[in-house]
Every structure is written in structure tokens, then in C-alpha cells.
Design a protein around this motif. Structure first.
Motif, PDB file in Angstrom:
ATOM      1  N   UNK A  83     -13.089  56.542  28.223  1.00  0.00           N
ATOM      2  CA  UNK A  83     -12.602  57.230  29.415  1.00  0.00           C
ATOM      3  C   UNK A  83     -13.672  57.966  30.178  1.00  0.00           C
ATOM      4  N   UNK A  84     -13.392  58.225  31.472  1.00  0.00           N
ATOM      5  CA  UNK A  84     -14.290  59.045  32.282  1.00  0.00           C
ATOM      6  C   UNK A  84     -14.238  60.503  31.852  1.00  0.00           C
ATOM      7  N   UNK A  85     -13.105  60.895  31.250  1.00  0.00           N
ATOM      8  CA  UNK A  85     -12.927  62.269  30.770  1.00  0.00           C
ATOM      9  C   UNK A  85     -12.506  62.248  29.305  1.00  0.00           C
ATOM     10  N   UNK A 111     -12.138  67.476  41.343  1.00  0.00           N
ATOM     11  CA  UNK A 111     -13.165  66.711  40.634  1.00  0.00           C
ATOM     12  C   UNK A 111     -13.989  67.611  39.716  1.00  0.00           C
ATOM     13  N   UNK A 112     -13.315  68.485  38.983  1.00  0.00           N
ATOM     14  CA  UNK A 112     -13.998  69.410  38.071  1.00  0.00           C
ATOM     15  C   UNK A 112     -14.760  68.651  36.996  1.00  0.00           C
ATOM     16  N   UNK A 113     -15.887  69.212  36.584  1.00  0.00           N
ATOM     17  CA  UNK A 113     -16.675  68.624  35.505  1.00  0.00           C
ATOM     18  C   UNK A 113     -16.119  68.997  34.137  1.00  0.00           C
ATOM     19  N   UNK A 114     -15.562  70.196  34.048  1.00  0.00           N
ATOM     20  CA  UNK A 114     -15.091  70.720  32.770  1.00  0.00           C
ATOM     21  C   UNK A 114     -13.904  71.650  33.009  1.00  0.00           C
ATOM     22  N   UNK A 115     -12.885  71.534  32.159  1.00  0.00           N
ATOM     23  CA  UNK A 115     -11.732  72.440  32.218  1.00  0.00           C
ATOM     24  C   UNK A 115     -11.454  72.940  30.808  1.00  0.00           C
ATOM     25  N   UNK A 161     -11.477  69.751  28.290  1.00  0.00           N
ATOM     26  CA  UNK A 161     -11.559  68.461  28.982  1.00  0.00           C
ATOM     27  C   UNK A 161     -12.875  68.435  29.754  1.00  0.00           C
ATOM     28  N   UNK A 162     -13.604  67.321  29.667  1.00  0.00           N
ATOM     29  CA  UNK A 162     -14.887  67.254  30.364  1.00  0.00           C
ATOM     30  C   UNK A 162     -15.243  65.803  30.671  1.00  0.00           C
ATOM     31  N   UNK A 163     -16.155  65.624  31.623  1.00  0.00           N
ATOM     32  CA  UNK A 163     -16.641  64.294  31.964  1.00  0.00           C
ATOM     33  C   UNK A 163     -17.448  63.734  30.789  1.00  0.00           C
ATOM     34  N   UNK A 164     -17.104  62.546  30.380  1.00  0.00           N
ATOM     35  CA  UNK A 164     -17.759  61.953  29.213  1.00  0.00           C
ATOM     36  C   UNK A 164     -19.250  61.720  29.441  1.00  0.00           C
ATOM     37  N   UNK A 165     -19.660  61.533  30.682  1.00  0.00           N
ATOM     38  CA  UNK A 165     -21.075  61.268  30.978  1.00  0.00           C
ATOM     39  C   UNK A 165     -21.952  62.483  30.711  1.00  0.00           C
ATOM     40  N   UNK A 166     -21.335  63.640  30.505  1.00  0.00           N
ATOM     41  CA  UNK A 166     -22.102  64.873  30.315  1.00  0.00           C
ATOM     42  C   UNK A 166     -22.520  65.113  28.867  1.00  0.00           C
ATOM     43  N   UNK A 167     -22.062  64.267  27.946  1.00  0.00           N
ATOM     44  CA  UNK A 167     -22.375  64.492  26.536  1.00  0.00           C
ATOM     45  C   UNK A 167     -22.983  63.225  25.930  1.00  0.00           C
ATOM     46  N   UNK A 168     -23.944  63.420  25.044  1.00  0.00           N
ATOM     47  CA  UNK A 168     -24.537  62.319  24.286  1.00  0.00           C
ATOM     48  C   UNK A 168     -24.191  62.552  22.813  1.00  0.00           C
TER      49      UNK A 168
END
Length: 209
Positions: A83-85, A111-115, A161-168
Motif C-alpha cells: 500500500x501507499x500508506x 495528503x498528510x504524510x503521517x497521522x 498511519x504513514x506513507x510507506x515510501x517514508x520508511x525503509x
């Protein structure tokens, strides 16, 4: 449509796992497709057998051969998520999936990055829990806010909840209770827009698990 990966770590939750997954399944959010990933952390009760009998309640089941703790399960879920989130969901009944609607609103509208879901911001219903847990949570949250120049109130809420692209996931070094702070410390510097929303909390006693 936004794809939301819901990661559900589970260890010896035979009394609640099917009920919580049913609650997750019942939640419908306009504009959101759900992907449910359950990680059984080498349960010694009937959790795994119940999951195998109810395959309609999730999209993917990851079975750990060794008990690694919640953090290890979260990492496995992150590696599989498409998922995107990302959203974290405990396998007990302390948090209510009906709150997904509130958690996703800043994402769908802004379009929040993190909630972050907070148990300390005007929650409709919060079970009274242990004093020293609250003191410890406030202290850790204060330290985190000082280090990151943020104003979160409850960084150890399950609902994040957060954008998956922000974590490795492969770069996460912790697997214990401290992992949530590590995840946030990785995400916040890369984010421009984060929100906090009130969530309900039905905390368990030690005897309840």
C-alpha cells in the motif's frame, strides 16, 4: 483510490484475533482499498489455527517460526506491504477500527504524510488505565517532541498511519517496544505534513493480557 496496508501482529490472541479482524473487515472508507497483513509470531495457543480457518479475513498471513516480538512482526509486515500508506493494528480489542475513518481523513483531504491517533486528545471514550504507564508515555513523548520540534501527545498509541515510501524496513535496528519511536524518528524528518486525531481506547488490565 488509496491502498492502505493494515499490519496486524499477533501472539497468543486466540480470544480476540477473529473479532478484531472482523471489525477491520467491516470498516469501509470511500476512496480507500484495504490490504490486511497478519503476522503470527509463533503463537502457542490456537491463534494460528483460527487464522488458517478464516482466510477470508486477511490478504496475507506471515507465519514466524521463532517468537521475535511485536517489532520483528511489524518489520516483516512492512516488507510485504504494497500500500501507499501503512496502518498498525494490534490484535487485541484495545483500539477500535471504526477510528480508521478519522485517521484517514487528513490523508484524503490534505495528503498528510503521517497521522497519529491520540488517546489523550478529547477521546470520546477512554478506559482508565495505569498511572505510571501514562506518566512514562508523557515523558517519552516530551523527549521525542523536544528532539524533533513536534507537538504530538501520544507517540506510543498503536494507531499510526504513514506513507510507506517514508520508511525503509530493512534499516530498522530495533524489534522491541522502542521500535515505534525509531519509526517516527525516521518518518518525521522526511515529512512535511502530519496530523493527530483523537481515538478511543479500551485498555486491558494485566490479568486480561
Amino acid at each position: 483510490m488509496i491502498k492502505l496496508s493494515i499490519i496486524v501482529p499477533a501472539y497468543n490472541e486466540e480470544e480476540t484475533i477473529i473479532e478484531i479482524l472482523n471489525k477491520v473487515s467491516e470498516v469501509e472508507i470511500e476512496g480507500v482499498n484495504k490490504e490486511v497483513i497478519v503476522i503470527d509470531d509463533c503463537s502457542t495457543d490456537n491463534t494460528l489455527s483460527l487464522l488458517k480457518k478464516n482466510t477470508n479475513l486477511y490478504d496475507e498471513l506471515i507465519i514466524s517460526k521463532v517468537n521475535g516480538g511485536k517489532g520483528a512482526s511489524v518489520k516483516k509486515g512492512l516488507l510485504k506491504a504494497k500500500g501507499e500508506y501503512i496502518l498498525f493494528q494490534d490484535a487485541d480489542l484495545e483500539y477500535d477500527p471504526k477510528d480508521y475513518v478519522k485517521l484517514m481523513e487528513p490523508i484524503l483531504r490534505f495528503n498528510a504524510d503521517l497521522v497519529m491517533g491520540s488517546r489523550l486528545v478529547a477521546s470520546q471514550l477512554t478506559r482508565v488505565y495505569y498511572f505510571w504507564h501514562k506518566v512514562g508515555n508523557k515523558l517519552i513523548t516530551l523527549i521525542f517532541n523536544i528532539m524533533n520540534n513536534t507537538t504530538f501527545t501520544d507517540i506510543y498509541s498503536c494507531y499510526l498511519v504513514f506513507k510507506s515510501e517514508l520508511i525503509e524496513p530493512n534499516k530498522l535496528s530495533t524489534s522491541g517496544w522502542e521500535q515505534q519511536a525509531e519509526i517516527l524518528s525516521n518518518i518525521v524528518p522526511k515529512s512535511k505534513l502530519f496530523y493527530e486525531v483523537p481515538v478511543n481506547y479500551y485498555g486491558r488490565t494485566y490479568d486480561e493480557g
